[in-house]
Design a protein around this motif. Structure first.
Motif, PDB file in Angstrom:
ATOM      1  N   UNK A   1       3.436  -4.439   9.927  1.00  0.00           N
ATOM      2  CA  UNK A   1       3.514  -4.928   8.361  1.00  0.00           C
ATOM      3  C   UNK A   1       3.669  -3.631   7.507  1.00  0.00           C
ATOM      4  N   UNK A   2       5.095  -3.265   7.119  1.00  0.00           N
ATOM      5  CA  UNK A   2       5.353  -1.979   6.300  1.00  0.00           C
ATOM      6  C   UNK A   2       4.560  -2.282   4.797  1.00  0.00           C
ATOM      7  N   UNK A   3       4.440  -3.470   4.377  1.00  0.00           N
ATOM      8  CA  UNK A   3       4.161  -3.878   3.201  1.00  0.00           C
ATOM      9  C   UNK A   3       2.609  -3.521   2.828  1.00  0.00           C
ATOM     10  N   UNK A   4       1.822  -3.632   4.134  1.00  0.00           N
ATOM     11  CA  UNK A   4       0.325  -3.259   4.097  1.00  0.00           C
ATOM     12  C   UNK A   4       0.398  -1.801   3.588  1.00  0.00           C
ATOM     13  N   UNK A   5       1.078  -0.774   4.017  1.00  0.00           N
ATOM     14  CA  UNK A   5       0.873   0.391   4.024  1.00  0.00           C
ATOM     15  C   UNK A   5       1.104   0.834   2.194  1.00  0.00           C
ATOM     16  N   UNK A   6       2.120   0.363   1.626  1.00  0.00           N
ATOM     17  CA  UNK A   6       2.243   0.274   0.274  1.00  0.00           C
ATOM     18  C   UNK A   6       1.195  -0.272  -0.488  1.00  0.00           C
ATOM     19  N   UNK A   7       0.675  -1.356  -0.070  1.00  0.00           N
ATOM     20  CA  UNK A   7      -0.337  -1.839  -0.767  1.00  0.00           C
ATOM     21  C   UNK A   7      -1.726  -0.987  -0.736  1.00  0.00           C
TER      22      UNK A   7
END
Length: 241
Positions: free
Chosen positions: A180-186
């Protein structure tokens, strides 16, 4: 000049180069070395490099571990054979291409083939690979630089450095795969203090991590490869100045 069964050569080297016939003694052979190596690859593909053992490979084949020792003396020998088996033959990517394009194609091909069996990067490298497939890859890389007015040791350093970059990037791509790449940004957007981490804050604000349509593993590799070859280009153009 070596001869079949030459005791001066390690047995693994003799097997890889077809100078030794495995399992020649005793009753008629029920296995082949190719079957054993293929089974080992199946195990590692399914369960990872750590799962490889003589017992596990024997179980995959429906035999006992003792049956395998007629062909392969130890797990160490099995792994040495796998190092060469997995990489296979290099594709004909060099041809008449300019040296930079030849090396670029060579590196892309190595990155791709290691990615088929990513556990290969977990194999401890106790020395330079000495199998025919590994030598074929090295020869293909050196062929790309054949016309360049560089000493042979320099050409070898350039090719080996490029291969180490490929292996390192493949290992990093595997290890950093988090789904989940989006989790890192969030999470980072919540945690990072822009005063303490101004550059990372700017990267997050500039959506540096947000493009989900990009295959980051391939894009990062190709970006790094291009920058490495930029350096090679300057080095070759100015060598001897």
């Amino acid at each position: 000049m070596t001869t079949p069964g030459d005791p001066a050569l390690p047995k693994a080297v003799q097997l890889m180069w077809g100078l030794h016939e495995p399992g020649g003694r005793g009753p008629k052979r029920a296995l082949t070395l190719d079957q054993i190596l293929d089974a080992a690859i199946e195990v590692a593909d399914a369960e990872g490099y750590a799962a490889l053992s003589m017992n596990r490979v024997a179980k995959q084949l429906g035999f006992t571990a003792m049956s395998l020792y007629r062909y392969v003396d130890s797990k160490t020998m099995l792994v040495n054979l796998l190092v060469d088996r997995v990489v296979g033959q290099p594709p004909a990517v060099v041809g008449g291409a300019a040296w930079r394009e030849g090396l670029r194609q060579w590196a892309l091909a190595e990155f791709e083939i290691i990615g088929i069996h990513e556990w290969w990067v977990d194999i401890p490298q106790s020395g330079p690979p000495m199998g025919p497939n590994s030598i074929a890859w090295l020869d293909a890389g050196l062929q790309a630089l054949r016309a360049q007015p560089l000493p042979e040791p320099i050409k070898l350093q350039l090719v080996m450095n490029l291969s180490m970059f490929v292996v390192g990037r493949r290992r990093a791509a595997r290890d950093l795969r988090i789904g989940e790449g989006a989790a890192f940004t969030t999470i980072m957007a919540t945690m990072i203090d822009p005063v303490r981490f101004p550059a990372m804050s700017a990267a997050l604000a500039g959506a540096a991590f947000d493009n989900e349509e990009i295959n980051w593993e391939q894009a990062d590799f190709e970006f790094g490869l291009a920058r490495l070859l930029d350096g090679y280009e300057v080095f070759i153009a100015t060598f001897g100045d």
